[in-house]
Write a protein that holds these residues in place. Structure first.
Motif: not given
Length: 286
Positions: A93-96, A148-151
């Motif tokens: 999910k996007t960070v935004e 996948n930036e958070l993962y």
């Protein structure tokens, strides 16, 4: 002397397979899970095969359960030989578009859970001058990927945490550190990650949609390319974990498939198993 192992997140997937494999190879296994009521499948195998295994409660986002689990093992065995930090959660999910609650949850589950479980066992491993901490990381801990930036951020943190720890606890206290880095795994973990992306991600609208559609199409294409073995089974990854646990001189990091190796090559080609960098850091700082 028989060794014992504490494994987090054993209700399904890689954690479940690790518990069974270690148990079948004569380890005393403490199979922990957030909700022990989900352990019926594992209990059945324990009973059928008479495995030396105990299912215990442990939620990696709850410090009190971590300490209780470790204390109970020490009270029974007086030691912890191997910790497998397996518990984790997929997220796309996007960070935004992610809520504060989701951001904290994915970080707590995939990174801080590793930190706090490790912190809980370190005093006992130091005292016994022996131990092995094995983290189930990911190729996402080395290579950032769309949506996948958070993962990936959480797994990158695991990689840095382990790398720094390995520079001093291994020589001083004989505590070995290893990050196991799978690519895709065809388990409930993957199903959960997809559900988080497609159902809760709300990416079916807005300016992210064209990028997201290309991303999902690529995922489906890779999933269908079975000859390249993109997706491994939990059993295959567990075999790598067990092999690492038996290794007297284990690597700092290891990929679990050819696909994962190729995927990370630009990041790892100078030092595939991480040992050169650890040696260089020790020489520079210690």
């Amino acid at each position: 002397m028989k060794k014992n192992v504490l494994i987090t997140g054993t209700s399904s997937g890689v954690g479940f397979e690790c518990a069974v494999l270690f148990g079948r190879n004569h380890y005393k296994v403490y199979a922990s899970m957030r909700n022990p009521d989900k352990g019926d499948k594992l209990r059945k195998i324990i009973e059928e095969e008479n495995l030396n295994m105990e299912i215990i409660p442990l939620d990696v986002t709850d410090l009190s359960t971590i300490q209780s689990a470790v204390d109970s093992i020490i009270a029974k065995d007086g030691r912890i030989d191997v910790l497998v930090n397996n518990a984790g959660a997929g997220f796309g999910k996007t960070v935004e578009q992610s809520t504060e609650k989701e951001i904290r949850w994915i970080t707590d589950t995939n990174y801080l859970g590793v930190v706090f479980c490790t912190r809980a066992v370190l005093p006992f491993m130091r005292k016994q001058k022996q131990g092995h901490i094995i983290n189930i990381s990911s190729v996402g801990g080395l290579v950032g990927q769309p949506f996948n930036e958070l993962y990936c951020g959480a797994k990158f943190a695991v990689e840095g945490f382990a790398e720094a720890l390995a520079t001093y606890v291994t020589d001083a206290f004989n505590i070995k550190i290893t990050n196991v880095e799978p690519g895709g795994i065809s388990t409930e973990f993957m199903s959960s990650a997809v559900a988080k992306t497609t159902v809760e991600g709300q990416l079916s609208k807005g300016e992210y949609l064209p990028i997201f559609e290309r991303y999902m199409a690529g995922n489906m294409k890779r999933a269908n390319e079975s000859e390249q073995q993109v997706y491994q089974t939990g059993q295959e990854v567990a075999q790598v974990v067990f092999s690492v646990a038996k290794n007297e001189n284990p690597p700092l990091r290891v990929r679990t498939s050819k696909w994962a190796e190729d995927f990370c090559q630009l990041k790892t080609q100078a030092d595939p198993d991480g040992t050169k960098l650890v040696r260089q850091i020790k020489e520079s700082f210690l």
